[in-house]
Design an enzyme around this catalytic site. Structure first.
Site, PDB file in Angstrom:
ATOM      1  N   TYR A  24     -31.560 -21.827  -4.959  1.00  0.00           N
ATOM      2  CA  TYR A  24     -30.885 -23.089  -5.252  1.00  0.00           C
ATOM      3  C   TYR A  24     -29.376 -22.918  -5.419  1.00  0.00           C
ATOM      4  CZ  TYR A  24     -35.009 -26.079  -6.193  1.00  0.00           C
ATOM      5  OH  TYR A  24     -36.138 -26.842  -6.085  1.00  0.00           O
ATOM      6  N   GLY A  25     -28.977 -21.774  -5.928  1.00  0.00           N
ATOM      7  CA  GLY A  25     -27.586 -21.594  -6.354  1.00  0.00           C
ATOM      8  C   GLY A  25     -26.544 -21.724  -5.265  1.00  0.00           C
ATOM      9  N   CYS A  56     -35.185 -22.841 -14.447  1.00  0.00           N
ATOM     10  CA  CYS A  56     -34.073 -22.512 -13.563  1.00  0.00           C
ATOM     11  C   CYS A  56     -32.801 -23.061 -14.184  1.00  0.00           C
ATOM     12  CB  CYS A  56     -34.303 -23.119 -12.179  1.00  0.00           C
ATOM     13  SG  CYS A  56     -32.899 -22.985 -11.055  1.00  0.00           S
ATOM     14  N   ASN A  57     -31.801 -22.207 -14.373  1.00  0.00           N
ATOM     15  CA  ASN A  57     -30.536 -22.658 -14.956  1.00  0.00           C
ATOM     16  C   ASN A  57     -29.819 -23.644 -14.048  1.00  0.00           C
ATOM     17  OD1 ASN A  57     -29.715 -20.769 -17.511  1.00  0.00           O
ATOM     18  ND2 ASN A  57     -31.025 -19.675 -16.086  1.00  0.00           N
ATOM     19  N   THR A  58     -29.781 -23.364 -12.747  1.00  0.00           N
ATOM     20  CA  THR A  58     -29.114 -24.265 -11.818  1.00  0.00           C
ATOM     21  C   THR A  58     -29.747 -25.645 -11.850  1.00  0.00           C
ATOM     22  OG1 THR A  58     -28.468 -22.445 -10.356  1.00  0.00           O
ATOM     23  CG2 THR A  58     -28.528 -24.651  -9.396  1.00  0.00           C
ATOM     24  N   CYS A 167     -29.692 -16.634 -15.205  1.00  0.00           N
ATOM     25  CA  CYS A 167     -30.599 -17.053 -14.136  1.00  0.00           C
ATOM     26  C   CYS A 167     -31.974 -16.548 -14.517  1.00  0.00           C
ATOM     27  CB  CYS A 167     -30.163 -16.475 -12.792  1.00  0.00           C
ATOM     28  SG  CYS A 167     -31.369 -16.716 -11.469  1.00  0.00           S
ATOM     29  N   THR A 168     -32.995 -17.387 -14.361  1.00  0.00           N
ATOM     30  CA  THR A 168     -34.331 -16.983 -14.799  1.00  0.00           C
ATOM     31  C   THR A 168     -34.953 -15.918 -13.896  1.00  0.00           C
ATOM     32  OG1 THR A 168     -35.181 -18.967 -13.668  1.00  0.00           O
ATOM     33  CG2 THR A 168     -34.868 -19.096 -16.044  1.00  0.00           C
TER      34      THR A 168
END
Length: 248
Positions: A24-25, A56-58, A167-168
């Site tokens: 995703y990033g 997910c951080n993003t 980030c996971t």
């Protein structure tokens, strides 16, 4: 996942992976918001979940508001563990290891302003580590030369003693990260904090029984095997209707 299982050992978990769009990033923000919302709503409908953890951080820093508007169940986001890192560092100098989509996002800046304004923060965008973590998950070899190259900006700052895994994917690489570090480093991630939050707000818990369910947006035999090793059944196909990725 491991932290949630530790705090809620009897709860059934459903794992949903948008592996068709990994990572995703590196994708455009506006497209990602729509994609994340479509994937997560499809996942909740397929699994009949009583809560959604955006692992997910993003995705969390982008789409948390959209998802809370579209879903009636609790939505728990995952954001970089800036506050715990600011408390853990002894030198007031710590690193933020994240994807390029997270490392300087306004949400991240807000966390730094609120909880770590007194700290010096070394930021490293390491999108390639997502690929390395996925390789490890699938039992493939990891490029340690590439990992060392990405992490070099941390090691040249002698005062740095703590790094946020923003980030996971990155906790999957803890052993490799330790091996790369030239001195002891405290690695901080959000896993246990998220699990505590889930335990606080989830009131309806379906009991676990046998292999747990999984869904993915693209076939992947190696992912299927990795999920089985973590207690999940073979992933079912997740049908997601979303706009195509814009061409750059």
């Amino acid at each position: 996942m491991a932290a949630i299982r530790h705090r809620l050992p009897g709860a059934a978990l459903a794992y949903v992976c948008d592996n068709a769009m990994l990572p995703y990033g590196t994708k455009p923000d506006a497209w990602l918001v729509a994609r994340i919302a479509d994937v997560c709503c499809a996942a909740v409908a397929a699994s009949n979940a009583s809560a959604l953890v955006i692992a997910c951080n993003t995705a969390s820093t982008l789409a948390l508001r959209e998802l809370r508007m579209r879903l009636s169940i609790p939505v728990i986001g995952t954001v970089p563990a800036i506050k715990p890192a600011a408390m853990a560092t002894r030198s007031d100098t710590f690193g933020l290891l994240a994807t390029s989509a997270t490392v300087r996002r306004p949400y991240t800046e807000s966390l730094i302003h609120d909880f770590a304004a007194h700290c010096r923060i070394i930021r490293v965008a390491a999108d390639c580590l997502v690929t390395q973590a996925e390789r490890k998950l699938r039992g493939l070899a990891i490029d340690r030369v590439e990992m060392n190259r990405e992490l070099t900006p941390f090691w040249v700052v002698a005062e740095l003693d703590t790094v946020v895994l923003g980030c996971t994917h990155f906790p999957l690489l803890r052993d490799e990260l330790d091996a790369c570090a030239p001195r002891p480093i405290t690695w901080v991630d959000s896993g246990d904090a998220i699990a505590r939050r889930v335990a606080q707000i989830v009131t309806e818990i379906a009991p676990a029984g046998g292999m747990e369910s999984a869904w993915s947006s693209a076939p992947d035999l190696a992912l299927t095997q990795a999920l089985k090793e973590h207690g999940f059944d073979s992933p079912q196909p997740l049908q997601v209707l979303s706009a195509p990725l814009p061409q750059r």
